[in-house]
Write a protein that holds these residues in place. Sequence first.
Motif, PDB file in Angstrom:
ATOM      1  N   UNK A  14      10.984 -70.459 -19.903  1.00 39.19           N
ATOM      2  CA  UNK A  14      12.206 -70.964 -19.284  1.00 39.19           C
ATOM      3  C   UNK A  14      13.202 -69.824 -19.286  1.00 39.19           C
ATOM      4  N   UNK A  15      13.820 -69.583 -18.142  1.00 36.31           N
ATOM      5  CA  UNK A  15      14.730 -68.443 -18.076  1.00 36.31           C
ATOM      6  C   UNK A  15      15.558 -68.459 -16.809  1.00 36.31           C
ATOM      7  N   UNK A  16      16.484 -67.528 -16.789  1.00 33.47           N
ATOM      8  CA  UNK A  16      17.268 -67.275 -15.598  1.00 33.47           C
ATOM      9  C   UNK A  16      18.571 -68.033 -15.552  1.00 33.47           C
ATOM     10  N   UNK A  60      14.386 -72.171  -2.549  1.00 38.65           N
ATOM     11  CA  UNK A  60      13.138 -71.484  -2.892  1.00 38.65           C
ATOM     12  C   UNK A  60      13.384 -69.990  -3.079  1.00 38.65           C
ATOM     13  N   UNK A  61      14.196 -69.411  -2.222  1.00 34.05           N
ATOM     14  CA  UNK A  61      14.489 -67.975  -2.313  1.00 34.05           C
ATOM     15  C   UNK A  61      15.242 -67.632  -3.597  1.00 34.05           C
ATOM     16  N   UNK A  62      16.201 -68.465  -3.968  1.00 38.19           N
ATOM     17  CA  UNK A  62      16.941 -68.207  -5.208  1.00 38.19           C
ATOM     18  C   UNK A  62      16.012 -68.297  -6.415  1.00 38.19           C
ATOM     19  N   UNK A  93      23.914 -77.644  -4.656  1.00 34.82           N
ATOM     20  CA  UNK A  93      25.286 -77.665  -4.144  1.00 34.82           C
ATOM     21  C   UNK A  93      26.043 -76.415  -4.581  1.00 34.82           C
ATOM     22  N   UNK A  94      27.118 -76.107  -3.864  1.00 33.86           N
ATOM     23  CA  UNK A  94      27.970 -75.004  -4.314  1.00 33.86           C
ATOM     24  C   UNK A  94      28.434 -75.272  -5.748  1.00 33.86           C
ATOM     25  N   UNK A  95      28.391 -74.238  -6.569  1.00 35.16           N
ATOM     26  CA  UNK A  95      28.798 -74.368  -7.964  1.00 35.16           C
ATOM     27  C   UNK A  95      27.651 -74.657  -8.913  1.00 35.16           C
ATOM     28  N   UNK A  96      26.489 -75.018  -8.386  1.00 34.25           N
ATOM     29  CA  UNK A  96      25.337 -75.245  -9.262  1.00 34.25           C
ATOM     30  C   UNK A  96      24.879 -73.927  -9.881  1.00 34.25           C
ATOM     31  N   UNK A  97      24.246 -74.036 -11.031  1.00 30.31           N
ATOM     32  CA  UNK A  97      23.625 -72.897 -11.691  1.00 30.31           C
ATOM     33  C   UNK A  97      22.152 -73.228 -11.867  1.00 30.31           C
ATOM     34  N   UNK A  98      21.299 -72.390 -11.290  1.00 26.10           N
ATOM     35  CA  UNK A  98      19.862 -72.630 -11.333  1.00 26.10           C
ATOM     36  C   UNK A  98      19.194 -71.814 -12.428  1.00 26.10           C
ATOM     37  N   UNK A  99      18.140 -72.366 -12.976  1.00 30.60           N
ATOM     38  CA  UNK A  99      17.234 -71.655 -13.881  1.00 30.60           C
ATOM     39  C   UNK A  99      15.832 -72.118 -13.503  1.00 30.60           C
ATOM     40  N   UNK A 100      14.812 -71.483 -14.070  1.00 36.98           N
ATOM     41  CA  UNK A 100      13.448 -71.905 -13.763  1.00 36.98           C
ATOM     42  C   UNK A 100      12.611 -72.052 -15.025  1.00 36.98           C
ATOM     43  N   UNK A 101      11.591 -72.888 -14.864  1.00 35.24           N
ATOM     44  CA  UNK A 101      10.613 -73.124 -15.923  1.00 35.24           C
ATOM     45  C   UNK A 101       9.243 -72.932 -15.283  1.00 35.24           C
ATOM     46  N   UNK A 102       8.357 -72.193 -15.955  1.00 30.73           N
ATOM     47  CA  UNK A 102       7.017 -71.983 -15.425  1.00 30.73           C
ATOM     48  C   UNK A 102       5.973 -72.368 -16.475  1.00 30.73           C
ATOM     49  N   UNK A 103       4.813 -72.788 -15.977  1.00 36.42           N
ATOM     50  CA  UNK A 103       3.675 -73.080 -16.845  1.00 36.42           C
ATOM     51  C   UNK A 103       2.409 -72.629 -16.141  1.00 36.42           C
ATOM     52  N   UNK A 104       1.592 -71.854 -16.832  1.00 40.82           N
ATOM     53  CA  UNK A 104       0.301 -71.427 -16.298  1.00 40.82           C
ATOM     54  C   UNK A 104      -0.638 -72.627 -16.361  1.00 40.82           C
ATOM     55  N   UNK A 120      -2.614 -69.370 -11.529  1.00 38.43           N
ATOM     56  CA  UNK A 120      -1.826 -70.400 -10.854  1.00 38.43           C
ATOM     57  C   UNK A 120      -0.795 -70.949 -11.837  1.00 38.43           C
ATOM     58  N   UNK A 121       0.450 -71.013 -11.385  1.00 41.38           N
ATOM     59  CA  UNK A 121       1.536 -71.456 -12.251  1.00 41.38           C
ATOM     60  C   UNK A 121       2.402 -72.498 -11.557  1.00 41.38           C
ATOM     61  N   UNK A 122       2.780 -73.510 -12.304  1.00 44.26           N
ATOM     62  CA  UNK A 122       3.731 -74.506 -11.809  1.00 44.26           C
ATOM     63  C   UNK A 122       5.137 -73.971 -12.090  1.00 44.26           C
ATOM     64  N   UNK A 123       5.965 -73.996 -11.077  1.00 48.49           N
ATOM     65  CA  UNK A 123       7.358 -73.597 -11.227  1.00 48.49           C
ATOM     66  C   UNK A 123       8.235 -74.804 -10.961  1.00 48.49           C
ATOM     67  N   UNK A 124       9.248 -74.971 -11.797  1.00 44.20           N
ATOM     68  CA  UNK A 124      10.295 -75.955 -11.550  1.00 44.20           C
ATOM     69  C   UNK A 124      11.626 -75.240 -11.590  1.00 44.20           C
ATOM     70  N   UNK A 125      12.436 -75.430 -10.551  1.00 42.53           N
ATOM     71  CA  UNK A 125      13.799 -74.939 -10.537  1.00 42.53           C
ATOM     72  C   UNK A 125      14.702 -76.061 -11.016  1.00 42.53           C
ATOM     73  N   UNK A 126      15.602 -75.735 -11.926  1.00 44.72           N
ATOM     74  CA  UNK A 126      16.470 -76.749 -12.526  1.00 44.72           C
ATOM     75  C   UNK A 126      17.930 -76.410 -12.273  1.00 44.72           C
ATOM     76  N   UNK A 127      18.764 -77.441 -12.149  1.00 46.33           N
ATOM     77  CA  UNK A 127      20.202 -77.202 -12.068  1.00 46.33           C
ATOM     78  C   UNK A 127      20.786 -77.209 -13.479  1.00 46.33           C
TER      79      UNK A 127
END
Length: 152
Positions: A14-16, A60-62, A93-104, A120-127
């Motif tokens: 989890x990071x970012x 997706x790009x972020x 939305x504007x003002x959100x802060x994103x991070x991501x979590x990955x699992x192989x 192959x890894x599952x990615x989840x982007x979180x606010x």
Amino acid sequence: MKYYEDIEIGDTMEFGEYHVTEAEIVDFAESYDPQPFHIDKEAATESAFGELVASGWHTASMCMRLLADGPIDDRASMGARGVDELRWKRPVKPGDTLSIRTEVIDKRVSESDPKRGYVDSRLEGLNQHGEVVISWIGLGMIERRNSDENAE
């Protein structure tokens, strides 16, 4: 540098931290996804979202940026074979802060090129509330440290 042999099924990270601005949402959408709810704050109030939201492609790009600055930066990455199961779960939305979590979730040696492993890894982007806003399965290619090994 992490090679194929260093990565295990079940590895998680989890990071970012990526701060989303209104100007960035509009700029991206004007160039690539010019729908009213991405480019016009007033028109967006009449949409299903009720407010200005980021394009799913922008989201997706972020998240890809966070991925590139995270585990990809520390891996012997050879690119990707694609993405499966891309889902936009919640608007960004504007003002959100994103991070991501990955699992192989899977790995195997390429049958056509023994110098390459598939991870192959599952990615989840979180606010900032911990809510999943996007998910996908990335089909990565990772260089093998020693192609003579029969690592699985």
